[in-house]
Write an enzyme that holds these catalytic residues in place. Structure first.
Site, PDB file in Angstrom:
ATOM      1  N   CYS A  83     -19.279   2.716   8.353  1.00  0.00           N
ATOM      2  CA  CYS A  83     -18.580   2.284   9.785  1.00  0.00           C
ATOM      3  C   CYS A  83     -17.385   2.976   9.773  1.00  0.00           C
ATOM      4  CB  CYS A  83     -18.207   0.767   9.147  1.00  0.00           C
ATOM      5  SG  CYS A  83     -17.175  -0.065  10.148  1.00  0.00           S
ATOM      6  N   CYS A 108       0.314   0.552  10.269  1.00  0.00           N
ATOM      7  CA  CYS A 108      -0.153  -0.559   9.380  1.00  0.00           C
ATOM      8  C   CYS A 108       0.760  -1.375   8.957  1.00  0.00           C
ATOM      9  CB  CYS A 108      -0.778  -0.050   8.389  1.00  0.00           C
ATOM     10  SG  CYS A 108      -1.711  -1.367   7.437  1.00  0.00           S
ATOM     11  N   ARG A 147     -17.837  -1.961  17.979  1.00  0.00           N
ATOM     12  CA  ARG A 147     -17.023  -3.266  17.635  1.00  0.00           C
ATOM     13  C   ARG A 147     -15.846  -3.163  18.134  1.00  0.00           C
ATOM     14  NH1 ARG A 147     -20.569  -5.227  13.794  1.00  0.00           N
ATOM     15  NH2 ARG A 147     -21.397  -3.512  12.297  1.00  0.00           N
ATOM     16  N   CYS A 193     -19.437  -5.510   4.021  1.00  0.00           N
ATOM     17  CA  CYS A 193     -18.778  -4.369   4.398  1.00  0.00           C
ATOM     18  C   CYS A 193     -17.543  -4.368   3.419  1.00  0.00           C
ATOM     19  CB  CYS A 193     -18.522  -4.192   5.819  1.00  0.00           C
ATOM     20  SG  CYS A 193     -17.477  -2.630   6.197  1.00  0.00           S
ATOM     21  N   CYS A 203       0.737  -1.023   0.049  1.00  0.00           N
ATOM     22  CA  CYS A 203      -0.090   0.038   0.030  1.00  0.00           C
ATOM     23  C   CYS A 203       0.824   1.180   0.134  1.00  0.00           C
ATOM     24  CB  CYS A 203      -0.943  -0.137   1.156  1.00  0.00           C
ATOM     25  SG  CYS A 203      -1.997   1.413   1.111  1.00  0.00           S
ATOM     26  N   CYS A 205       0.390   5.034   6.843  1.00  0.00           N
ATOM     27  CA  CYS A 205      -0.168   4.745   8.172  1.00  0.00           C
ATOM     28  C   CYS A 205       0.775   4.162   9.356  1.00  0.00           C
ATOM     29  CB  CYS A 205      -1.361   3.946   8.023  1.00  0.00           C
ATOM     30  SG  CYS A 205      -2.548   4.572   6.624  1.00  0.00           S
ATOM     31  N   CYS A 252     -16.205  -8.511   5.984  1.00  0.00           N
ATOM     32  CA  CYS A 252     -15.851  -7.477   5.667  1.00  0.00           C
ATOM     33  C   CYS A 252     -14.725  -7.357   4.661  1.00  0.00           C
ATOM     34  CB  CYS A 252     -15.170  -6.565   6.822  1.00  0.00           C
ATOM     35  SG  CYS A 252     -14.371  -5.192   6.465  1.00  0.00           S
TER      36      CYS A 252
HETATM   37  N1  SAM Z   1      -6.785   0.618   3.454  1.00  0.00           N
HETATM   38  C1  SAM Z   1      -8.059   0.931   3.704  1.00  0.00           C
HETATM   39  C2  SAM Z   1      -8.137   2.145   5.003  1.00  0.00           C
HETATM   40  O1  SAM Z   1      -7.133   2.513   5.211  1.00  0.00           O
HETATM   41  O2  SAM Z   1      -9.128   2.743   5.108  1.00  0.00           O
HETATM   42  C3  SAM Z   1      -8.702  -0.364   4.711  1.00  0.00           C
HETATM   43  C4  SAM Z   1      -7.847  -1.115   5.644  1.00  0.00           C
HETATM   44  S1  SAM Z   1      -7.137  -0.723   7.004  1.00  0.00           S
HETATM   45  C5  SAM Z   1      -6.297  -2.075   7.402  1.00  0.00           C
HETATM   46  C6  SAM Z   1      -8.524  -0.451   8.032  1.00  0.00           C
HETATM   47  C7  SAM Z   1      -8.299  -0.054   9.507  1.00  0.00           C
HETATM   48  O3  SAM Z   1      -7.826  -1.238  10.362  1.00  0.00           O
HETATM   49  C8  SAM Z   1      -7.522   1.082   9.847  1.00  0.00           C
HETATM   50  O4  SAM Z   1      -8.346   2.473   9.545  1.00  0.00           O
HETATM   51  C9  SAM Z   1      -7.131   1.109  11.144  1.00  0.00           C
HETATM   52  O5  SAM Z   1      -7.924   1.728  11.936  1.00  0.00           O
HETATM   53  C10 SAM Z   1      -7.341  -0.618  11.398  1.00  0.00           C
HETATM   54  N2  SAM Z   1      -5.873  -1.166  11.726  1.00  0.00           N
HETATM   55  C11 SAM Z   1      -4.889  -1.341  10.544  1.00  0.00           C
HETATM   56  N3  SAM Z   1      -3.859  -1.811  11.327  1.00  0.00           N
HETATM   57  C12 SAM Z   1      -3.971  -1.909  12.502  1.00  0.00           C
HETATM   58  C13 SAM Z   1      -3.196  -2.250  13.720  1.00  0.00           C
HETATM   59  N4  SAM Z   1      -1.911  -2.829  13.508  1.00  0.00           N
HETATM   60  N5  SAM Z   1      -3.583  -2.332  14.946  1.00  0.00           N
HETATM   61  C14 SAM Z   1      -4.893  -1.880  14.999  1.00  0.00           C
HETATM   62  N6  SAM Z   1      -5.732  -1.407  13.995  1.00  0.00           N
HETATM   63  C15 SAM Z   1      -5.303  -1.367  12.882  1.00  0.00           C
HETATM   64  C1  DTB Z   2     -11.507  -1.902  11.621  1.00  0.00           C
HETATM   65  O1  DTB Z   2     -11.911  -0.934  11.937  1.00  0.00           O
HETATM   66  N1  DTB Z   2     -10.709  -2.903  11.841  1.00  0.00           N
HETATM   67  C2  DTB Z   2     -10.512  -4.124  11.233  1.00  0.00           C
HETATM   68  C3  DTB Z   2     -11.283  -3.373   9.965  1.00  0.00           C
HETATM   69  N2  DTB Z   2     -12.037  -2.366  10.524  1.00  0.00           N
HETATM   70  C4  DTB Z   2     -11.055  -3.605   8.542  1.00  0.00           C
HETATM   71  C5  DTB Z   2      -9.243  -4.033  10.762  1.00  0.00           C
HETATM   72  C6  DTB Z   2      -8.283  -4.279  12.016  1.00  0.00           C
HETATM   73  C7  DTB Z   2      -6.840  -4.300  11.617  1.00  0.00           C
HETATM   74  C8  DTB Z   2      -6.245  -5.428  10.641  1.00  0.00           C
HETATM   75  C9  DTB Z   2      -4.920  -5.164  10.468  1.00  0.00           C
HETATM   76  C10 DTB Z   2      -4.093  -6.230  10.317  1.00  0.00           C
HETATM   77  O2  DTB Z   2      -4.458  -7.305   9.986  1.00  0.00           O
HETATM   78  O3  DTB Z   2      -3.047  -6.172   9.652  1.00  0.00           O
HETATM   79 FE1  SF4 Z   3      -2.849   1.140   3.310  1.00  0.00          FE
HETATM   80 FE2  SF4 Z   3      -2.518   0.230   5.711  1.00  0.00          FE
HETATM   81 FE3  SF4 Z   3      -2.909   2.734   5.619  1.00  0.00          FE
HETATM   82 FE4  SF4 Z   3      -5.035   1.208   4.855  1.00  0.00          FE
HETATM   83  S1  SF4 Z   3      -4.290   1.426   6.736  1.00  0.00           S
HETATM   84  S2  SF4 Z   3      -4.338   2.855   3.679  1.00  0.00           S
HETATM   85  S3  SF4 Z   3      -3.837  -0.950   4.222  1.00  0.00           S
HETATM   86  S4  SF4 Z   3      -1.270   1.514   4.915  1.00  0.00           S
END
Ligand code: SAM
Ligand code: DTB
Ligand code: SF4
Length: 326
Positions: free
Chosen positions: A189, A60, A261, A129, A53, A57, A97
C-alpha cells in the site's frame, strides 16, 4: 489496454491535464474494466502507538519536533486492538490498518506484540494492514508469517520535493522498505499527500514512480493534507477539489487494477465532492466511530454518515479479500 509499467511523466501529465469531464469519463471507464464499480471498501485506522516520533515529516501531528495537540501513547494492548477491530467489522469495515509512530521497526518485544495483534485481527477475517515505518527484509518476512495482508509505506510526494518535507530519511529508504515488502506475499500500500506545497509536476512524478513499480502497489492511498496546528505546514492552503479529482483519476488510469483510497482530508469534502472522487475511480474510504483518522488532529467521517452516503449513491461495502487459514 493492459497494465503498463513503463509510464513516462509526459504521458501522465497529459492524462492529468485532460479536460476534466473527459478525464473522469476515461477513469470511470477503466475503473469498470478492473473493478466492481458498485463496491467501496471501508477501512478503519487504529493508532496502536501514538506520537513522540523521532522523524520530522512536516505534515505530521505525531512528530516529536512539533508542538501539536497529540498526546503520546505507548503501544496499545492486543485485546484493545482486537476489540476495536471486532466493532469495526460489525459496522461493515473489511480492512483494519494498524499505525505506529515509529521511524522503523526494531526487533524487540513491541514488535512481537504487533505480530500477535496481526495474527488475532487476521483471524477475524479482516484484511490487516500495518504501517510501522521502515522495515528490513527479515521483519517483512516475519509480518508475512504472521499473516499480514498489506503494508503501508507512502512515497508521499516526488523524489525532488521529498527533502523539503522530510529530512530524517530519504526517498531511497522509502523505496527499499517497499521492495522488502514486495519480496514477500504481503501486498503493498503506497501513495501520497496532496497539498504539501508541491507542484503538479511533483504529483505526476510521484504517480510515475508508483506506476513503474512492478507489480503496482495493490493499494494507493491519496491523502489530502489535513493542516495540523503546530506543524510547519499548518498554514498551507486547501487543495482545490478539482486537483483531488484529477489526481485520483490519473492514479486510476495509470494503475488500473489497484485500489485507490480517498484517505485523509475526506471529512472536509461534501457528499457531491466525494461522489466525484468515486466517479473518478476512488474505491475505498477510511471511516471511524471516534471521529479521527489516527489522531485527534485529523478528522474522519463516522460509520453512520458514511453508510448514509453509500446508500444515497447506491454503493455497497466490499468484503474482505483475506483468506483466513483454517
Ligand atoms: N510512521 C509511519 C510512516 O511514516 O510510514 C506510519 C504512519 S503515517 C501517519 C502514514 C501516512 O499518513 C503518511 O505517510 C502520510 O502520507 C499520511 N499522513 C500523516 N499525517 C497526515 C496529514 N496531516 N494529512 C494527510 N496525510 C497525512
Ligand atoms: C494513509 O495513506 N493514510 C492513513 C494511513 N495511510 C495510515 C493515515 C492518514 C493520516 C492520519 C494522520 C493523523 O491522524 O494524524
Ligand atoms: Fe513519524 Fe508521522 Fe513521519 Fe510517520 S508520518 S514517520 S508517524 S512523523
Amino acid at each position: 489496454m493492459g497494465i503498463r509499467y513503463d509510464w513516462q511523466e509526459a504521458e501522465i501529465r497529459a492524462i492529468y491535464d485532460t479536460p476534466l469531464l473527459e478525464l473522469i469519463y476515461q477513469a470511470a471507464s477503466i475503473h469498470r474494466q478492473y473493478h466492481d464499480s458498485t463496491k467501496i471498501q471501508v477501512c478503519k485506522l487504529v493508532s496502536i502507538k501514538t506520537g513522540a516520533c523521532p522523524e520530522d515529516c512536516s505534515y505530521c501531528a505525531q512528530s516529536s519536533r512539533y508542538k501539536t495537540e497529540v498526546k503520546p501513547q505507548s503501544l496499545l494492548d492486543k485485546q484493545t486492538v482486537v476489540d476495536i477491530a471486532k466493532g469495526a467489522k460489525e459496522s461493515g469495515v473489511s480492512r483494519v490498518c494498524m499505525g505506529a509512530a515509529w521511524r522503523e521497526v526494531r526487533d524487540n518485544s513491541q514488535f512481537e506484540q504487533v505480530l500477535e495483534m496481526v495474527k488475532e485481527v487476521t483471524a477475524l477475517d479482516l484484511e490487516v494492514c500495518c504501517t510501522l515505518g521502515m522495515l528490513n527484509s527479515d521483519q517483512a518476512k516475519r509480518l508475512e508469517d504472521a499473516g499480514l495482508y498489506a503494508y503501508n509505506h507512502n512515497l508521499d510526494t516526488s523524489q525532488d520535493y521529498y527533502s523539503t518535507i522530510i529530512t530524517t530519511r530519504t526517498y531511497g529508504d522509502r523505496l527499499k522498505t517497499i521492495d522488502n515488502v514486495r519480496q514477500t506475499n504481503v501486498t503493498v500500500c503506497s501513495g501520497g499527500i496532496l497539498g504539501l506545497g508541491e507542484t503538479i509536476d511533483d504529483r505526476i512524478s510521484m504517480l510515475c514512480t508508483l506506476s513503474q513499480l512492478k507489480p503496482h502497489p495493490e493499494s494507493v492511498p491519496i491523502n489530502i493534507l489535513s493542516q495540523v496546528q503546530g506543524t510547519p505546514l499548518e498554514n498551507q492552503p486547501d487543495v482545490p477539489i478539482w486537483e483531488v479529482v484529477r489526481a485520483i483519476a490519473t492514479a486510476r488510469i495509470v494503475m488500473p487494477s489497484s485500489d485507490v483510497r480517498l484517505s485523509a482530508g475526506r471529512s472536509r469534502l461534501s457528499q457531491v465532492e466525494q461522489a466525484l472522487c468515486f466517479m473518478a475511480g476512488a474505491n475505498s474510504i477510511f471511516s471511524s466511530d471516534d471521529g479521527k483518522m489516527l489522531t485527534v488532529t485529523t478528522p474522519c467521517p463516522g460509520y453512520d454518515s458514511d453508510k448514509q452516503l453509500l446508500d444515497l449513491l447506491g454503493l455497497e461495502m466490499r468484503e474482505s479479500r483475506s483468506k483466513v487459514k483454517v
